[in-house]
Scaffold this active site. Structure first.
Site, PDB file in Angstrom:
ATOM      1  CG  LEU A 155      32.830  36.162  54.153  1.00  0.00           C
ATOM      2  CD1 LEU A 155      33.445  36.423  55.512  1.00  0.00           C
ATOM      3  CD2 LEU A 155      30.959  36.006  54.303  1.00  0.00           C
ATOM      4  CG  ASP A 156      30.152  41.745  50.090  1.00  0.00           C
ATOM      5  OD1 ASP A 156      30.521  40.774  49.111  1.00  0.00           O
ATOM      6  OD2 ASP A 156      28.942  42.339  50.285  1.00  0.00           O
ATOM      7  NE  ARG A 157      39.305  46.287  51.233  1.00  0.00           N
ATOM      8  CZ  ARG A 157      40.110  47.128  50.691  1.00  0.00           C
ATOM      9  NH1 ARG A 157      39.747  47.230  49.422  1.00  0.00           N
ATOM     10  NH2 ARG A 157      41.313  47.511  51.328  1.00  0.00           N
TER      11      ARG A 157
END
Length: 348
Positions: A155-157
């Protein structure tokens, strides 16, 4: 035999290498596998040799996202790297691992094969690219007795929500196969700026990933005949729409809360597809409306939003051990729930 150039030791003249993927390497992305093999080689150079076709998998070109299988043969081109740089990279990796703070995360599901956590926004899933440590390093420190803990996906940060971690190599391979074959269902909740048209349910513009001069990844929409375009499909369902932009940037625009299901797993897919329709995700610092983001994050702003409104809400897959259907849900975090209540009270 070492060669000395300008007083610095370097490795012997590099040669072409052929590496056969074993069970430990199976399931890894090509770029991640090369990062481990080419310690001390700049990340930008690793991506360059993949894009140029110098790296081959079973004698054919491959992309950075290619998943490796046991028995695959990977050709590595000659790459010069100083021993000092390689030793420094190894030492840095070991230091990062040893200094990652132990941390557990909210558990949505756990058994002997699988761990599903509710990742908070602002935490990277793994160390690298300027991030000292991430979720996986912290979990390993918190569970020193665990023999195996590996990320199934990413997942993106700044994205919160469901993140899967495999506790067995067999579970990792099974789940990654499901993701690769598009047998899983991943649905996100996203709040965008604007009134989403009810008839716009399928977004299928091809996407192209590229690097900025500093090595940071970016993605853009390209035409269907672009040879670099990757097929991408995003399904959109409106949960609620209306309201007004209270930031003063565009008072008549309002918001839409969407259920977004991805059929392909391209980098930044949801963010780019939604932004390409002129309705970016609120708080998106890469593809969003920067004036609106700044207004929402300003001290004392009402409504207030200091992060990207993208949350991995639901995940459906087959259990890697029993093959039984499995569904997990992660409720919206409190800060996103409050924002929805302020801008779209009918959806709260």
């Amino acid at each position: 035999m070492k060669h000395i150039i300008g007083g610095n030791p370097v490795a012997p003249l590099p040669q072409v290498k052929s590496l056969t993927i074993d069970e430990d390497g199976a399931g890894q992305r090509l770029d991640n596998y090369l990062m481990r093999q080419l310690k001390g080689v700049p990340k930008t150079h690793v991506y360059r040799i993949i894009r140029s076709g110098e790296v081959r998998v079973n004698k054919g070109r491959a992309s950075a996202e290619t998943r490796l299988n046991a028995g695959d043969v990977v050709r590595l081109p000659p790459v010069r790297v100083s021993e000092r740089a390689a030793e420094k990279a190894q030492a840095m990796a070991e230091q990062v691992a040893s200094h990652a703070p132990a941390r557990e995360f909210a558990i949505l599901y756990e058994d002997e094969c699988l761990l599903a956590i509710n990742k908070p926004a602002g935490v990277a899933v793994h160390g690298g690219s300027g991030v000292s440590f991430g979720v996986i390093e912290q979990l390993r420190m918190a569970r020193p007795q665990a023999k195996f803990l590996e990320l199934v996906h990413r997942l993106d940060r700044e994205t919160s929500g469901i993140l899967l971690v495999a506790k067995k190599r067999s579970a990792l391979k099974n789940l990654q196969d499901q993701f690769r074959e598009r047998e899983t269902g991943k649905t996100y909740l996203a709040l965008v700026l604007g009134q989403w048209p009810a008839n716009k349910k399928v977004l299928d513009k091809p996407l192209h990933k590229y690097l900025l001069p500093d090595g940071e990844r970016r993605v853009k929409v390209v035409t269907k005949d672009d040879p670099d375009g990757m097929p991408s499909m995003t399904l959109v369902k409106i949960r609620a729409a209306g309201g007004q932009d209270a930031t003063g940037v565009d008072a008549g625009r309002g918001y839409s809360l969407l259920e977004v299901t991805i059929k392909t797993g391209r980098t930044h897919q949801i963010r780019v597809h939604l932004a390409s329709e002129g309705m970016p995700i609120a708080g998106d610092d890469k593809y969003g409306d920067f004036d609106c983001n700044k207004a929402l994050a300003r001290a004392g702003a009402q409504p207030s939003l200091k992060r990207m409104f993208l949350h991995a809400w639901r995940l459906r897959c087959k259990h890697p051990g029993s093959d039984e259907p499995l569904e997990m849900l992660a409720a919206l975090p409190a800060e996103l729930t409050r924002f929805v209540a302020e801008v779209l009270p009918q959806a709260a």
